[in-house]
Design a protein around this motif. Structure first.
Motif, mmCIF file in Angstrom:
data_model
loop_
_atom_site.group_PDB
_atom_site.id
_atom_site.type_symbol
_atom_site.label_atom_id
_atom_site.label_comp_id
_atom_site.label_asym_id
_atom_site.label_seq_id
_atom_site.Cartn_x
_atom_site.Cartn_y
_atom_site.Cartn_z
ATOM 1 N N ALA A 188 -3.969 4.653 -10.116
ATOM 2 C CA ALA A 188 -2.691 4.306 -9.488
ATOM 3 C C ALA A 188 -2.507 2.790 -9.454
ATOM 4 C CB ALA A 188 -2.626 4.889 -8.078
ATOM 5 N N ARG A 189 -3.554 2.073 -9.083
ATOM 6 C CA ARG A 189 -3.470 0.610 -9.053
ATOM 7 C C ARG A 189 -3.306 0.039 -10.458
ATOM 8 N NH1 ARG A 189 -7.981 0.984 -5.453
ATOM 9 N NH2 ARG A 189 -9.285 0.189 -7.144
ATOM 10 N N ALA A 190 -4.020 0.637 -11.426
ATOM 11 C CA ALA A 190 -3.895 0.165 -12.811
ATOM 12 C C ALA A 190 -2.475 0.364 -13.340
ATOM 13 C CB ALA A 190 -4.899 0.891 -13.706
ATOM 14 N N GLY A 191 -1.774 1.359 -12.803
ATOM 15 C CA GLY A 191 -0.385 1.593 -13.176
ATOM 16 C C GLY A 191 0.594 0.704 -12.425
ATOM 17 N N GLY A 192 0.075 -0.205 -11.596
ATOM 18 C CA GLY A 192 0.920 -1.163 -10.896
ATOM 19 C C GLY A 192 1.372 -0.733 -9.519
ATOM 20 N N ASP A 194 1.198 0.448 -5.473
ATOM 21 C CA ASP A 194 0.484 0.205 -4.228
ATOM 22 C C ASP A 194 0.227 1.545 -3.554
ATOM 23 O OD1 ASP A 194 0.554 -2.528 -4.572
ATOM 24 O OD2 ASP A 194 2.300 -2.826 -3.278
ATOM 25 N N VAL A 195 -1.017 1.789 -3.149
ATOM 26 C CA VAL A 195 -1.369 3.018 -2.435
ATOM 27 C C VAL A 195 -1.240 2.743 -0.941
ATOM 28 C CG1 VAL A 195 -3.169 4.724 -1.986
ATOM 29 C CG2 VAL A 195 -2.918 3.753 -4.283
ATOM 30 N N VAL A 196 -0.385 3.501 -0.262
ATOM 31 C CA VAL A 196 -0.138 3.253 1.159
ATOM 32 C C VAL A 196 -0.761 4.323 2.050
ATOM 33 C CG1 VAL A 196 1.956 1.954 0.700
ATOM 34 C CG2 VAL A 196 2.111 4.421 1.081
ATOM 35 N N TYR A 197 -1.201 5.436 1.474
ATOM 36 C CA TYR A 197 -1.824 6.496 2.269
ATOM 37 C C TYR A 197 -2.662 7.359 1.344
ATOM 38 C CZ TYR A 197 -2.239 10.412 5.588
ATOM 39 O OH TYR A 197 -2.713 11.383 6.428
ATOM 40 N N CYS A 239 -11.888 18.243 0.008
ATOM 41 C CA CYS A 239 -10.717 19.102 -0.075
ATOM 42 C C CYS A 239 -10.517 19.663 -1.481
ATOM 43 C CB CYS A 239 -9.470 18.330 0.354
ATOM 44 S SG CYS A 239 -9.313 18.192 2.146
ATOM 45 N N SER A 240 -9.716 20.703 -1.547
ATOM 46 C CA SER A 240 -9.331 21.278 -2.825
ATOM 47 C C SER A 240 -8.584 20.256 -3.675
ATOM 48 C CB SER A 240 -8.440 22.506 -2.586
ATOM 49 O OG SER A 240 -7.937 23.017 -3.789
ATOM 50 N N SER A 241 -7.656 19.534 -3.027
ATOM 51 C CA SER A 241 -6.845 18.532 -3.721
ATOM 52 C C SER A 241 -6.882 17.214 -2.971
ATOM 53 C CB SER A 241 -5.384 18.998 -3.832
ATOM 54 O OG SER A 241 -5.276 20.162 -4.612
ATOM 55 N N ILE A 242 -6.717 16.129 -3.704
ATOM 56 C CA ILE A 242 -6.610 14.803 -3.114
ATOM 57 C C ILE A 242 -5.167 14.319 -3.264
ATOM 58 C CG2 ILE A 242 -8.988 14.024 -3.170
ATOM 59 C CD1 ILE A 242 -8.602 13.047 -5.983
ATOM 60 N N PHE A 243 -4.714 13.516 -2.300
ATOM 61 C CA PHE A 243 -3.297 13.186 -2.159
ATOM 62 C C PHE A 243 -3.139 11.706 -1.874
ATOM 63 C CE2 PHE A 243 0.304 13.531 1.207
ATOM 64 C CZ PHE A 243 1.247 13.062 0.310
ATOM 65 N N LEU A 244 -2.362 11.030 -2.721
ATOM 66 C CA LEU A 244 -2.007 9.628 -2.507
ATOM 67 C C LEU A 244 -0.502 9.503 -2.326
ATOM 68 C CD1 LEU A 244 -4.043 7.712 -5.260
ATOM 69 C CD2 LEU A 244 -4.774 8.309 -2.940
ATOM 70 N N VAL A 245 -0.101 8.633 -1.413
ATOM 71 C CA VAL A 245 1.290 8.204 -1.310
ATOM 72 C C VAL A 245 1.356 6.782 -1.838
ATOM 73 C CG1 VAL A 245 3.252 7.786 0.214
ATOM 74 C CG2 VAL A 245 1.664 9.658 0.719
ATOM 75 N N CYS A 246 2.213 6.563 -2.820
ATOM 76 C CA CYS A 246 2.299 5.253 -3.482
ATOM 77 C C CYS A 246 3.733 4.732 -3.433
ATOM 78 C CB CYS A 246 1.862 5.353 -4.947
ATOM 79 S SG CYS A 246 0.222 6.069 -5.209
ATOM 80 N N ARG A 247 3.858 3.415 -3.548
ATOM 81 C CA ARG A 247 5.156 2.746 -3.622
ATOM 82 C C ARG A 247 5.121 1.759 -4.779
ATOM 83 N NH1 ARG A 247 4.776 -1.963 1.058
ATOM 84 N NH2 ARG A 247 2.647 -2.569 0.559
ATOM 85 N N ARG A 248 6.270 1.250 -5.130
ATOM 86 C CA ARG A 248 6.333 0.212 -6.154
ATOM 87 C C ARG A 248 5.582 -1.014 -5.668
ATOM 88 N NH1 ARG A 248 11.653 -1.830 -8.202
ATOM 89 N NH2 ARG A 248 10.272 -2.617 -9.837
ATOM 90 N N SER A 249 4.898 -1.681 -6.557
ATOM 91 C CA SER A 249 4.157 -2.878 -6.168
ATOM 92 C C SER A 249 5.102 -3.997 -5.780
ATOM 93 C CB SER A 249 3.259 -3.332 -7.324
ATOM 94 O OG SER A 249 4.027 -3.575 -8.483
ATOM 95 N N GLY A 250 4.682 -4.791 -4.800
ATOM 96 C CA GLY A 250 5.446 -5.964 -4.397
ATOM 97 C C GLY A 250 6.620 -5.686 -3.498
ATOM 98 N N VAL A 251 6.786 -4.442 -3.035
ATOM 99 C CA VAL A 251 7.920 -4.105 -2.164
ATOM 100 C C VAL A 251 7.407 -3.994 -0.739
ATOM 101 C CG1 VAL A 251 9.699 -2.402 -1.646
ATOM 102 C CG2 VAL A 251 9.089 -2.899 -4.030
ATOM 103 N N PRO A 252 8.025 -4.657 0.252
ATOM 104 C CA PRO A 252 7.583 -4.550 1.643
ATOM 105 C C PRO A 252 7.557 -3.110 2.103
ATOM 106 C CG PRO A 252 9.184 -6.306 1.399
ATOM 107 C CD PRO A 252 9.170 -5.577 0.098
ATOM 108 N N PHE A 253 6.523 -2.734 2.842
ATOM 109 C CA PHE A 253 6.346 -1.351 3.269
ATOM 110 C C PHE A 253 7.094 -1.087 4.561
ATOM 111 C CE2 PHE A 253 3.756 1.861 5.628
ATOM 112 C CZ PHE A 253 4.128 2.954 4.854
ATOM 113 N N GLU A 254 7.856 -0.001 4.568
ATOM 114 C CA GLU A 254 8.515 0.492 5.781
ATOM 115 C C GLU A 254 8.123 1.948 5.965
ATOM 116 O OE1 GLU A 254 12.675 -0.010 5.564
ATOM 117 O OE2 GLU A 254 12.589 -2.155 5.194
#
Length: 255
Positions: A188-192, A194-197, A239-254
């Motif tokens: 995910a990081r290599a794809g640019g 940001d992982v937020v959760y 867990c059976s599955s792993i889960f990431l929440v990602c956003r575009r890089s460089g965007v302030p998180f809300e």
């Protein structure tokens, strides 16, 4: 990681084999519901893009949350099945993620049990970051977990060589990699992005075929399934599955 240069037959990869189903009842009846439940808090107002829709079973669940839903699917057979059951409710686009051109950006991008099938997962994640996510959009990314106890048990039984191995049956269904939380976040990081959760979905000590048999009995109750879901939040790496929440890089998180 090396792959054949032969063109992929996406229709064939969706077919069940004698050793392995493409989608088990456990996936469709148990995991899909818990995935949606895990997603709800992170859905953004607006439209939604589902990348890889199979025959639309998870798509139907997304329709309860989004009026504007677009699906991209590489399998022509899967697209036909979706059009038969979801015609008029979903915009279905037939194409590969590497080559498809989409008409807009999306507030929600959903990628469930798909990234492990891709020849260039980082490249597709980069397209999501650069081309398809809105500035305040979220990518909801789920993959099977290499560290699930069911896989760890299979290693100890000698059924697979190591936890992140891709088995012959998985390879027939188009799997290219088996992710763990660290390698999924790496890509995910290599794809640019940001992982937020990060978390896991559903504590799992049995293989899918074992779950399918148990679900036909009265051994497994709704309360037991709920317990496995809640325990998964305590032990995400099991867990059976792993889960990431990602956003575009460089965007302030809300939130």
């Amino acid at each position: 990681m090396t792959h054949s240069n032969q063109p992929r037959d996406y229709d064939a990869e969706l077919q069940d084999t004698p050793e392995h189903k493409y989608a088990y009842d456990f996936d469709l009846d148990v995991m899909h519901g818990f995935m949606i439940r895990s997603f709800e808090a992170f859905f953004r107002p607006g439209n939604c893009l589902e990348l890889g829709s199979f025959q639309g079973s998870f798509t139907k669940r997304l329709l309860k949350y989004f009026d504007d839903l677009t699906c991209v699917e590489a399998s022509d057979a899967a697209i036909k099945a979706m059009n038969e059951t979801l015609a008029g409710n979903v915009q279905c686009i037939h194409g590969t993620f590497e080559e498809v051109t989409l008409p807009t950006k999306y507030d929600n991008v959903v990628l469930t049990h798909v990234l492990e099938h891709l020849d260039d997962p980082v490249g597709v994640l980069r397209r999501i970051n650069d081309e398809w996510l809105t500035d305040d959009g979220r990518l909801l990314l789920v993959c099977p977990n290499a560290n699930a106890p069911s896989r760890q048990i299979a290693v100890k039984m000698g059924l697979i060589s190591h936890q992140s191995a891709v088995t012959d049956a998985e390879r027939e269904h188009g799997h290219r990699i088996t992710y763990s939380l660290d390698t999924l976040e790496r890509d995910a990081r290599a794809g640019g992005l940001d992982v937020v959760y990060r978390t896991g979905i559903f504590f799992k000590a049995l293989a899918n075929f074992q779950w399918d048999r148990l679900l036909q009995t009265d051994i497994i109750s709704d309360e037991y399934l709920e317990g496995c879901y809640q325990l998964g939040q305590v032990y995400p790496d099991l867990c059976s599955s792993i889960f990431l929440v990602c956003r575009r890089s460089g965007v302030p998180f809300e939130v």
